[in-house]
Design a protein around this motif. Sequence first.
Motif, PDB file in Angstrom:
ATOM      1  N   UNK A 129      38.304  59.771  24.860  1.00 40.14           N
ATOM      2  CA  UNK A 129      38.227  58.469  24.823  1.00 40.14           C
ATOM      3  C   UNK A 129      38.849  57.742  25.429  1.00 40.14           C
ATOM      4  N   UNK A 130      40.172  58.192  25.575  1.00 37.12           N
ATOM      5  CA  UNK A 130      41.153  57.173  26.247  1.00 37.12           C
ATOM      6  C   UNK A 130      40.875  57.430  27.753  1.00 37.12           C
ATOM      7  N   UNK A 131      40.636  58.701  28.146  1.00 39.09           N
ATOM      8  CA  UNK A 131      40.257  58.773  29.713  1.00 39.09           C
ATOM      9  C   UNK A 131      39.058  57.914  30.019  1.00 39.09           C
ATOM     10  N   UNK A 132      38.028  58.125  29.267  1.00 40.70           N
ATOM     11  CA  UNK A 132      36.777  57.525  29.409  1.00 40.70           C
ATOM     12  C   UNK A 132      36.763  56.118  29.564  1.00 40.70           C
ATOM     13  N   UNK A 133      37.503  55.478  28.749  1.00 40.05           N
ATOM     14  CA  UNK A 133      37.575  53.955  28.549  1.00 40.05           C
ATOM     15  C   UNK A 133      38.373  53.338  29.685  1.00 40.05           C
ATOM     16  N   UNK A 134      39.272  54.576  29.989  1.00 45.45           N
ATOM     17  CA  UNK A 134      40.255  53.928  31.291  1.00 45.45           C
ATOM     18  C   UNK A 134      39.551  53.862  32.257  1.00 45.45           C
ATOM     19  N   UNK A 135      38.544  54.651  32.626  1.00 48.60           N
ATOM     20  CA  UNK A 135      37.629  54.654  33.941  1.00 48.60           C
ATOM     21  C   UNK A 135      36.707  53.350  33.753  1.00 48.60           C
ATOM     22  N   UNK A 136      36.176  53.196  32.499  1.00 49.21           N
ATOM     23  CA  UNK A 136      35.498  51.854  32.284  1.00 49.21           C
ATOM     24  C   UNK A 136      36.353  50.634  32.822  1.00 49.21           C
ATOM     25  N   UNK A 137      37.533  50.576  32.426  1.00 55.95           N
ATOM     26  CA  UNK A 137      38.195  49.637  32.755  1.00 55.95           C
ATOM     27  C   UNK A 137      38.516  49.420  34.138  1.00 55.95           C
ATOM     28  N   UNK A 138      38.982  50.434  34.726  1.00 57.03           N
ATOM     29  CA  UNK A 138      39.002  50.432  36.376  1.00 57.03           C
ATOM     30  C   UNK A 138      37.834  49.532  37.127  1.00 57.03           C
ATOM     31  N   UNK A 139      36.698  50.221  36.404  1.00 60.91           N
ATOM     32  CA  UNK A 139      35.373  49.714  37.025  1.00 60.91           C
ATOM     33  C   UNK A 139      35.250  48.142  36.990  1.00 60.91           C
ATOM     34  N   UNK A 140      35.970  47.690  35.821  1.00 60.14           N
ATOM     35  CA  UNK A 140      35.697  46.358  35.232  1.00 60.14           C
ATOM     36  C   UNK A 140      36.622  45.640  36.420  1.00 60.14           C
ATOM     37  N   UNK A 141      37.837  46.099  36.699  1.00 64.26           N
ATOM     38  CA  UNK A 141      38.824  45.529  37.503  1.00 64.26           C
ATOM     39  C   UNK A 141      38.301  45.423  38.873  1.00 64.26           C
ATOM     40  N   UNK A 142      37.836  46.388  39.473  1.00 63.44           N
ATOM     41  CA  UNK A 142      37.223  46.643  40.752  1.00 63.44           C
ATOM     42  C   UNK A 142      36.058  45.579  40.958  1.00 63.44           C
ATOM     43  N   UNK A 143      35.049  45.283  39.876  1.00 58.77           N
ATOM     44  CA  UNK A 143      34.160  44.261  40.042  1.00 58.77           C
ATOM     45  C   UNK A 143      35.104  42.934  40.184  1.00 58.77           C
ATOM     46  N   UNK A 144      35.914  42.798  39.156  1.00 56.83           N
ATOM     47  CA  UNK A 144      36.420  41.303  39.324  1.00 56.83           C
ATOM     48  C   UNK A 144      37.289  41.076  40.436  1.00 56.83           C
ATOM     49  N   UNK A 145      38.045  42.191  40.944  1.00 52.81           N
ATOM     50  CA  UNK A 145      38.839  41.807  42.034  1.00 52.81           C
ATOM     51  C   UNK A 145      38.080  41.848  43.358  1.00 52.81           C
ATOM     52  N   UNK A 146      37.238  42.905  43.596  1.00 52.90           N
ATOM     53  CA  UNK A 146      36.555  43.013  44.927  1.00 52.90           C
ATOM     54  C   UNK A 146      35.178  42.605  45.032  1.00 52.90           C
ATOM     55  N   UNK A 147      34.486  42.498  44.282  1.00 53.12           N
ATOM     56  CA  UNK A 147      32.888  42.146  44.204  1.00 53.12           C
ATOM     57  C   UNK A 147      32.704  40.482  44.114  1.00 53.12           C
ATOM     58  N   UNK A 148      31.733  40.352  44.883  1.00 51.19           N
ATOM     59  CA  UNK A 148      31.136  38.867  45.215  1.00 51.19           C
ATOM     60  C   UNK A 148      30.361  38.682  43.887  1.00 51.19           C
ATOM     61  N   UNK A 149      29.946  37.338  43.520  1.00 48.32           N
ATOM     62  CA  UNK A 149      29.523  37.102  42.569  1.00 48.32           C
ATOM     63  C   UNK A 149      27.980  37.553  42.422  1.00 48.32           C
ATOM     64  N   UNK A 150      27.275  37.799  43.516  1.00 50.26           N
ATOM     65  CA  UNK A 150      25.895  38.103  43.434  1.00 50.26           C
ATOM     66  C   UNK A 150      25.874  39.791  42.911  1.00 50.26           C
ATOM     67  N   UNK A 151      27.125  40.384  43.624  1.00 45.96           N
ATOM     68  CA  UNK A 151      27.217  41.863  43.128  1.00 45.96           C
ATOM     69  C   UNK A 151      27.700  42.214  41.790  1.00 45.96           C
ATOM     70  N   UNK A 152      28.397  41.245  41.267  1.00 45.26           N
ATOM     71  CA  UNK A 152      28.779  41.236  39.702  1.00 45.26           C
ATOM     72  C   UNK A 152      27.531  41.070  39.013  1.00 45.26           C
ATOM     73  N   UNK A 153      26.790  40.051  39.342  1.00 43.37           N
ATOM     74  CA  UNK A 153      25.921  39.654  38.316  1.00 43.37           C
ATOM     75  C   UNK A 153      24.780  41.162  38.293  1.00 43.37           C
TER      76      UNK A 153
END
Length: 211
Positions: A129-153
């Motif tokens: 569970x920990x490793x799975x959710x950690x991956x999810x969290x990293x994905x979320x961080x990538x989205x927030x930090x590196x993606x433009x709003x259109x890609x996030x949507x």
Amino acid sequence: MILRKALQENFPIISEPELIEEIMKVAYIHEMDEDDILIDINENIKNLPLLVEGSVKILREDENGNEVFLYYVDAGNTCAATLTCCMDSKRSNIRAIVEEKAVFLTIPYQYMDIWMGKYKSWREFILTTYSLRFEELLKAVDQLAFKKMDQRILNFLNEKSNLLNSKIIKISHQQIAYDLNTSREVVSRILKQMERENLVKINRGQLELLE
DNA sequence: ACATTAAGTGATT
DNA sequence: AATCACTTAATGT
């Protein structure tokens, strides 16, 4: 019993018969409707919920009440953030809102520790569970930090579509804006652009993803 | 028919 | 990309 079946079907990793018996003894079954708050920020966590049906949206909030969507948790899973809290009965640092009518087992936090030492499959479950959710969290961080709003949507809609198993998503532009912490106008404009590119079809309170 | 809520748009920062 | 001010469209009562 139904409870035992739900556990075995959704959490096959939890396999030791003795552990399953213990869970049966101490777990309660709960049910919550769409939009109910399963866990709120700062809530003291005394039970670990194991989702057996439906799904839950996990989000973070800043001091001004701005929300940001992190990830979804669906049947057969639990939230790592909650796990962390459960381990030593801390306060929640996230909010969990029911996305689709949810059924879940709750396990009193005292058992987390005990079972870690006692049962191999419980340990595996927690670590996975920990490793799975950690991956999810990293994905979320990538989205927030590196993606433009259109890609996030687009990404947000795709995840939601996957979760619901439907190309049709019932959501308002305003709600998307809340989840991604942006403004409604920006969402509207980007969706309008996406419609011109034949990526989505816009209807009032509802979007359809096109191929 | 009227009020309410969702969505669209131009201008400004 | 955010905010404002305003319009237009859809939906509920």
